[in-house]
Design a protein around this motif. Structure first.
Motif, short mmCIF file in Angstrom:
data_model
loop_
_atom_site.label_atom_id
_atom_site.label_comp_id
_atom_site.label_asym_id
_atom_site.label_seq_id
_atom_site.Cartn_x
_atom_site.Cartn_y
_atom_site.Cartn_z
N LEU A 137 0.83 -1.20 0.00
CA LEU A 137 0.00 0.00 0.00
C LEU A 137 0.87 1.25 0.00
O LEU A 137 1.77 1.39 0.82
N GLY A 138 0.59 2.17 -0.92
CA GLY A 138 1.26 3.46 -0.93
C GLY A 138 0.59 4.44 0.00
O GLY A 138 -0.47 4.17 0.59
N LYS A 139 1.17 5.61 0.10
CA LYS A 139 0.70 6.64 1.04
C LYS A 139 -0.76 7.01 0.79
O LYS A 139 -1.53 7.23 1.73
N ASP A 140 -1.17 7.07 -0.48
CA ASP A 140 -2.52 7.50 -0.82
C ASP A 140 -3.44 6.35 -1.22
O ASP A 140 -4.51 6.57 -1.78
N ASP A 141 -3.03 5.12 -0.92
CA ASP A 141 -3.85 3.96 -1.24
C ASP A 141 -4.88 3.70 -0.14
O ASP A 141 -4.63 3.95 1.05
N ILE A 142 -6.02 3.16 -0.55
CA ILE A 142 -7.07 2.75 0.39
C ILE A 142 -7.42 1.30 0.11
O ILE A 142 -7.68 0.91 -1.04
N LEU A 143 -7.41 0.48 1.16
CA LEU A 143 -7.86 -0.91 1.07
C LEU A 143 -9.26 -1.00 1.65
O LEU A 143 -9.51 -0.54 2.76
N MET A 144 -10.18 -1.58 0.89
CA MET A 144 -11.54 -1.83 1.37
C MET A 144 -11.84 -3.32 1.28
O MET A 144 -11.62 -3.93 0.24
N LEU A 145 -12.36 -3.88 2.35
CA LEU A 145 -12.79 -5.28 2.37
C LEU A 145 -14.30 -5.30 2.60
O LEU A 145 -14.81 -4.63 3.49
N THR A 146 -15.01 -6.11 1.81
CA THR A 146 -16.45 -6.18 1.94
C THR A 146 -16.93 -7.55 1.49
O THR A 146 -16.15 -8.50 1.37
N ALA A 147 -18.25 -7.69 1.26
CA ALA A 147 -18.85 -8.92 0.73
C ALA A 147 -19.95 -8.51 -0.23
O ALA A 147 -20.12 -7.32 -0.52
N ASP A 148 -20.72 -9.46 -0.74
CA ASP A 148 -21.78 -9.15 -1.70
C ASP A 148 -23.14 -9.69 -1.27
O ASP A 148 -24.16 -9.33 -1.84
N HIS A 149 -23.18 -10.55 -0.25
CA HIS A 149 -24.39 -11.17 0.30
C HIS A 149 -23.89 -12.13 1.36
O HIS A 149 -22.69 -12.14 1.69
N GLY A 150 -24.74 -12.94 1.92
CA GLY A 150 -24.31 -14.01 2.81
C GLY A 150 -24.43 -15.36 2.13
O GLY A 150 -25.02 -15.49 1.06
N CYS A 151 -23.86 -16.39 2.75
CA CYS A 151 -24.09 -17.79 2.35
C CYS A 151 -23.75 -18.64 3.56
O CYS A 151 -22.71 -19.30 3.60
#
Length: 389
Positions: free
Chosen positions: A313-327
Motif C-alpha cells: 500500500l502506498g501513502k494515498d492507497d485505500i484498502l476496502m474489504l467487503t462482501a456481496d451477500h451471505g451464504c
C-alpha cells in the motif's frame, strides 16, 4: 497517485437483514455461525481492522486500538445473488429482482436452446449443486453427449460439460447462445460455463469456468473511473459480473490464494485507479456446500495474507474489504442468505472509526468516486469525509 484496492470476500455476510424473513433467511449470520461451528477463528489481522467491532458481530474479539474504519451496509436491491450484490456495490440498485427458476427452465426455453445449439436433449434442468449434479449425471452425459443444464437460487443458467465430450470452445459458444436468448421476460443474471474432467463417476470441475453476464442497467463506478482515465483492474469473476464494462485489464483466478496473488501483482502494475477483486472460494466451495470448517479455514487463510497486501500500500492507497451477500454454511439451505455486508477500510490516511450501519451497498462506489474527485449520479452516500484523516 491514488489507488483503491476493493476486495469482495464473496458471501461473508454479518447478519440477517430486516427483510430476511421474505427470503427464508431468518437466523442467518455467515460470520458468527461459521465462528461458532469452528469453535473459534484465528484471524488477528481482520480483528485488528475492527471486524469484531461491527455492530451485530458477537463472537470475534472487539479491539479498542483497531487500525481500520469499520461498519456494515444494507442491501437496497431486491434479491440476494452475486450480480445483484456486486452491481449495487458498483452503483446500480435493482428495484425488481432478476428471474430465478426454482422448478427448472420452461419447455419453451429448453426447446429454443436445443434448436440453437443443435443438440437433441439436455440432462438435469433442475436446481442443483454443481458438484452433486456432475456426480449424478456425469456418466450419462459422457454416454449421450447431452449438456447438463441446471440452476440455483441465483438468477443463473448453468451448463456443465466434460471437456473431452463438449470441448471448451463449443461450451463457451453454447453459453453465448444462451446469453443471447435469456433476456427480457426470460432474463437471467448470468449464464455460466461449468466444465469438468474425470471418469467413471469421479468427476471434478476445472478452473475454465466462464460467466456471461448482462450489461449493468445503468452506469457503474467502473465506467465512471474508465471515462476519467483511471485504470480498472479486475481480479476473479469481476470482469464477468460487469460484462467487461469499464474494465481496463482483467485476470481470472483458480482460487482465493490465486486471487490474492493476482491482486498483489496488480498492486505492482497499476499506478492510479481501482483494483477490484472477488475471492469466490468462501461462497462456491464452502457456503454452498454447507462446509463451515472449510469456510473458517478460508477466512484464516485470507487473514494470513493481509500483511502482504499492507506491504504494497502506498501513502494515498485505500484498502476496502467487503462482501456481496451471505451464504451461511450452517443453515439447512445451500443458497445465498439475505444479510448485511461488512466494510473494513484501511490506509495511511484512514481514521480508525465506526462508520455505523449504511443504507446501501452503493455507499462504497459513492465513496470511491469521491476519492477520485469524479462527479456521478449514483444513488448513495459517500463516507469519505468520515474516514479521511
Amino acid at each position: 497517485m491514488k489507488r483503491v484496492i476493493l476486495v469482495v470476500m464473496d458471501s461473508l455476510g454479518v447478519g440477517e437483514l430486516p427483510d430476511a424473513n421474505l427470503y427464508g433467511d431468518v437466523g442467518s449470520h455467515t460470520l458468527d455461525n461459521t465462528y461458532k461451528a469452528c469453535g473459534g477463528l484465528k484471524i488477528d489481522n481482520l480483528e485488528k481492522l475492527g471486524f469484531g467491532n461491527i455492530e451485530g458481530v458477537k463472537y470475534l474479539n472487539k479491539v479498542n486500538d483497531h487500525i481500520g474504519a469499520y461498519g456494515k451496509l444494507m442491501e437496497r436491491s431486491k434479491g440476494k445473488d452475486t450480480v445483484t450484490g456486486h452491481w449495487e456495490i458498483g452503483g446500480v440498485i435493482l428495484d425488481t429482482p432478476l428471474n430465478t427458476y426454482p422448478n427448472g427452465f420452461s419447455k419453451e426455453i429448453i426447446d429454443e436452446f436445443l434448436k440453437r445449439v443443435n443438440k437433441k436433449g439436455v440432462l438435469g434442468n433442475c436446481v442443483a449443486s454443481g458438484t452433486e449434479i456432475i456426480e449424478r449425471l456425469g456418466d450419462e452425459h459422457v454416454k449421450t453427449g447431452y449438456p447438463i443444464v441446471y440452476t440455483s437460487a441465483d438468477s443463473v443458467f448453468q451448463i456443465a460439460a466434460h471437456e473431452d465430450v463438449i470441448p471448451l470452445d463449443e461450451l463457451y459458444n453454447m453459453c453465448s447462445i444462451a446469453r443471447e436468448m435469456l433476456v427480457d421476460e426470460n432474463v437471467v443474471g448470468r449464464v455460466i460455463a461449468r466444465p469438468f474432467t474425470g471418469k467413471n463417476g469421479e468427476y471434478k470441475r476445472t478452473s475454465n469456468r466462464r460467466d456471461y453476464a448482462l450489461d449493468p442497467f445503468s452506469k457503474t463506478m467502473l465506467e465512471y473511473l474508465y471515462e476519467n482515465g483511471k485504470e480498472v483492474a479486475a481480479v476473479g469473476k469481476i470482469e464477468d459480473i460487469y460484462n467487461k464494462k469499464g474494465v481496463t485489464k482483467a485476470v481470472h483466478t483458480k482460487d482465493n490464494m490465486d486471487g490474492v496473488d493476482a491482486t498483489l501483482k496488480y498492486m505492482d502494475e497499476v499506478k492510479e485507479g481501482l483494483i477490484f477483486t472477488n475471492l469466490v472460494d468462501f461462497d462456491m466451495l464452502y457456503g454452498h456446500r454447507n462446509d463451515p470448517k472449510g469456510y473458517g479455514k478460508a477466512i484464516e487463510d485470507f487473514d494470513n495474507r493481509l500483511q502482504e497486501i499492507y506491504s504494497k500500500l502506498g501513502k494515498d492507497d485505500i484498502l476496502m474489504l467487503t462482501a456481496d451477500h451471505g451464504c451461511d454454511p450452517t443453515t439447512e439451505s445451500t443458497d445465498h442468505s439475505r444479510e448485511y455486508i461488512p466494510i473494513l477500510v484501511y490506509g495511511e490516511n484512514i481514521k480508525p472509526i465506526n462508520i455505523g450501519t449504511r443504507k446501501s451497498f452503493t455507499d462504497i462506489s459513492k465513496t470511491i468516486l469521491e476519492y477520485f474527485n469524479i462527479d456521478n449520479t449514483i444513488d448513495g452516500e459517500s463516507f469519505l469525509k468520515n474516514i479521511l484523516g
